[in-house]
Scaffold this motif. Sequence first.
Motif, PDB file in Angstrom:
ATOM      1  N   VAL A   1       0.859  -1.178   0.000  1.00 13.79           N
ATOM      2  CA  VAL A   1       0.000   0.000   0.000  1.00 13.79           C
ATOM      3  C   VAL A   1       0.898   1.231   0.000  1.00 13.79           C
ATOM      4  O   VAL A   1       1.792   1.353   0.851  1.00 13.79           O
ATOM      5  N   ASP A   2       0.681   2.112  -0.966  1.00 14.33           N
ATOM      6  CA  ASP A   2       1.431   3.366  -1.047  1.00 14.33           C
ATOM      7  C   ASP A   2       0.507   4.485  -0.574  1.00 14.33           C
ATOM      8  O   ASP A   2      -0.402   4.891  -1.303  1.00 14.33           O
ATOM      9  N   ILE A   3       0.728   4.941   0.641  1.00 14.75           N
ATOM     10  CA  ILE A   3      -0.134   5.972   1.214  1.00 14.75           C
ATOM     11  C   ILE A   3       0.028   7.295   0.465  1.00 14.75           C
ATOM     12  O   ILE A   3      -0.934   8.043   0.281  1.00 14.75           O
TER      13      ILE A   3
ATOM     14  N   MET B   1       1.149  -4.773   5.857  1.00 14.13           N
ATOM     15  CA  MET B   1       0.904  -3.881   6.993  1.00 14.13           C
ATOM     16  C   MET B   1       2.191  -3.620   7.760  1.00 14.13           C
ATOM     17  O   MET B   1       2.463  -2.493   8.189  1.00 14.13           O
ATOM     18  N   ARG B   2       2.988  -4.660   7.933  1.00 16.47           N
ATOM     19  CA  ARG B   2       4.241  -4.498   8.669  1.00 16.47           C
ATOM     20  C   ARG B   2       5.219  -3.594   7.916  1.00 16.47           C
ATOM     21  O   ARG B   2       6.111  -3.001   8.520  1.00 16.47           O
ATOM     22  N   ASP B   3       5.031  -3.486   6.594  1.00 14.56           N
ATOM     23  CA  ASP B   3       5.899  -2.624   5.774  1.00 14.56           C
ATOM     24  C   ASP B   3       5.496  -1.148   5.832  1.00 14.56           C
ATOM     25  O   ASP B   3       6.275  -0.280   5.419  1.00 14.56           O
ATOM     26  N   LEU B   4       4.297  -0.853   6.286  1.00 16.91           N
ATOM     27  CA  LEU B   4       3.858   0.539   6.359  1.00 16.91           C
ATOM     28  C   LEU B   4       4.653   1.292   7.431  1.00 16.91           C
ATOM     29  O   LEU B   4       4.863   0.785   8.524  1.00 16.91           O
ATOM     30  N   LYS B   5       5.074   2.489   7.099  1.00 18.68           N
ATOM     31  CA  LYS B   5       5.936   3.267   7.995  1.00 18.68           C
ATOM     32  C   LYS B   5       5.104   4.102   8.971  1.00 18.68           C
ATOM     33  O   LYS B   5       5.183   5.331   9.011  1.00 18.68           O
ATOM     34  N   PHE B   6       4.294   3.424   9.755  1.00 16.88           N
ATOM     35  CA  PHE B   6       3.488   4.074  10.778  1.00 16.88           C
ATOM     36  C   PHE B   6       3.665   3.311  12.092  1.00 16.88           C
ATOM     37  O   PHE B   6       4.081   2.142  12.095  1.00 16.88           O
ATOM     38  N   GLU B   7       3.317   3.947  13.190  1.00 18.43           N
ATOM     39  CA  GLU B   7       3.469   3.305  14.496  1.00 18.43           C
ATOM     40  C   GLU B   7       2.587   2.071  14.595  1.00 18.43           C
ATOM     41  O   GLU B   7       1.434   2.084  14.178  1.00 18.43           O
ATOM     42  N   LYS B   8       3.157   1.003  15.158  1.00 14.43           N
ATOM     43  CA  LYS B   8       2.426  -0.258  15.312  1.00 14.43           C
ATOM     44  C   LYS B   8       2.734  -0.867  16.671  1.00 14.43           C
ATOM     45  O   LYS B   8       3.706  -0.501  17.329  1.00 14.43           O
ATOM     46  N   ASP B   9       1.907  -1.850  17.055  1.00 15.54           N
ATOM     47  CA  ASP B   9       2.223  -2.600  18.266  1.00 15.54           C
ATOM     48  C   ASP B   9       3.071  -3.806  17.883  1.00 15.54           C
ATOM     49  O   ASP B   9       3.451  -3.984  16.716  1.00 15.54           O
TER      50      ASP B   9
END
Length: 383
Positions: free
Chosen positions: A89-91, A254-262
Amino acid sequence: MIWLMLHGDIVIIGGGFAGLEAARLLSKKRSKLSNRRVIVVDAKKTFDFLPVLPDVAGGRIQKKSAVLDLADHLESLRVNFEPDEVVRVDIGSKEVFLKNGGVLCYEFLIIACGSVTNFYGMDDVQRRSLKLDTAEDAVVLQNVVTTYPNKKIIIVGGGYTGIEIATSLAFLLRRKRIKKYSINVIERAEDILSSLPEWMRDYCRVNLSRLRVNAYTECSVEEVSDQRVKLSNGMIFEDYVLVWAAGVVTPPFMRDLKFEKDKQGRLSVNEHMMFSGHCFAVGDAAAFKHGKSVLRMAVQFSVAQARVAVANILKEVKGVKKLAKYRPVDLGLLVPMANRKACGKVLIFKVSGFFGWFLHYVMCIYRSLSLDNKLGIFGDAFK
């Protein structure tokens, strides 16, 4: 080009509880979407009713009662279905890239893809173990245990799923009149169901004992080969069936997205269920901070979060600046076990025994998405 930017598609990644609730609500509000298409993307062709998968493995619930054809269901909602896997996904460009090479452009994005079994990168374990992500997985597990009833069953993970699988397989073997069986739950933590109150853990331990299910805590799988499984406490199981239920993780994109995650890869969201502009994460894809901790994964939260995301998309479409806020309402939780016992909390009330088990199936019937599924679960569970 300007028209396309103003009237882009609404893409929902995931056809689970949250994704289908979002699709249903957007379908009902179609007249307010100004010709925007709603597209659900999922690599699976069916919606699998996760709460009853242990029952499918144990033979209490039939597979057909636990699945729903996604294409047919979404067609009835007049929602587009893209049966493919999301790889990226390219935001920035607002594009969703699919495994088959297709690209979906979106104006609004809802990530509702949930999670899958986490093997923690252990390829040898993944090759030699069974999991319970789909109804088909449940059927495979049932067939293996039925075919090899004398093998030692090792269930790695003493959380909700592991305990439910253990009791369901005990139910299956007892129904097959197998007198001597070996079912073993392996848990790394100090106790099974470590996130639950002590009285619930005690209740489940006693019930596992009644079903002759062994629980080994403070240990983990150290070695797996075709011949044996060795635990960190030195125990060795030969001639085994290994079932992996030791946690879940979100898909790679999802793990590749550069946003905060748990730690499970769930996207951190704000009170509007957003992790970026026009981008929402709901259900098991979302890490919503509630108090000092992240809200647990549960169907009730998934559905409620999808409703907030849709409400905010409709507000954005109208140009309303004040967005809806998600305020979790916890209706409770239950740990159902296959010998018609359960324990948990409903609102402020403690429940256990047959009544708790009964309530679990009432909620399953209520949450089912089709009349056939509702009647099927009712007929299978209470026969």
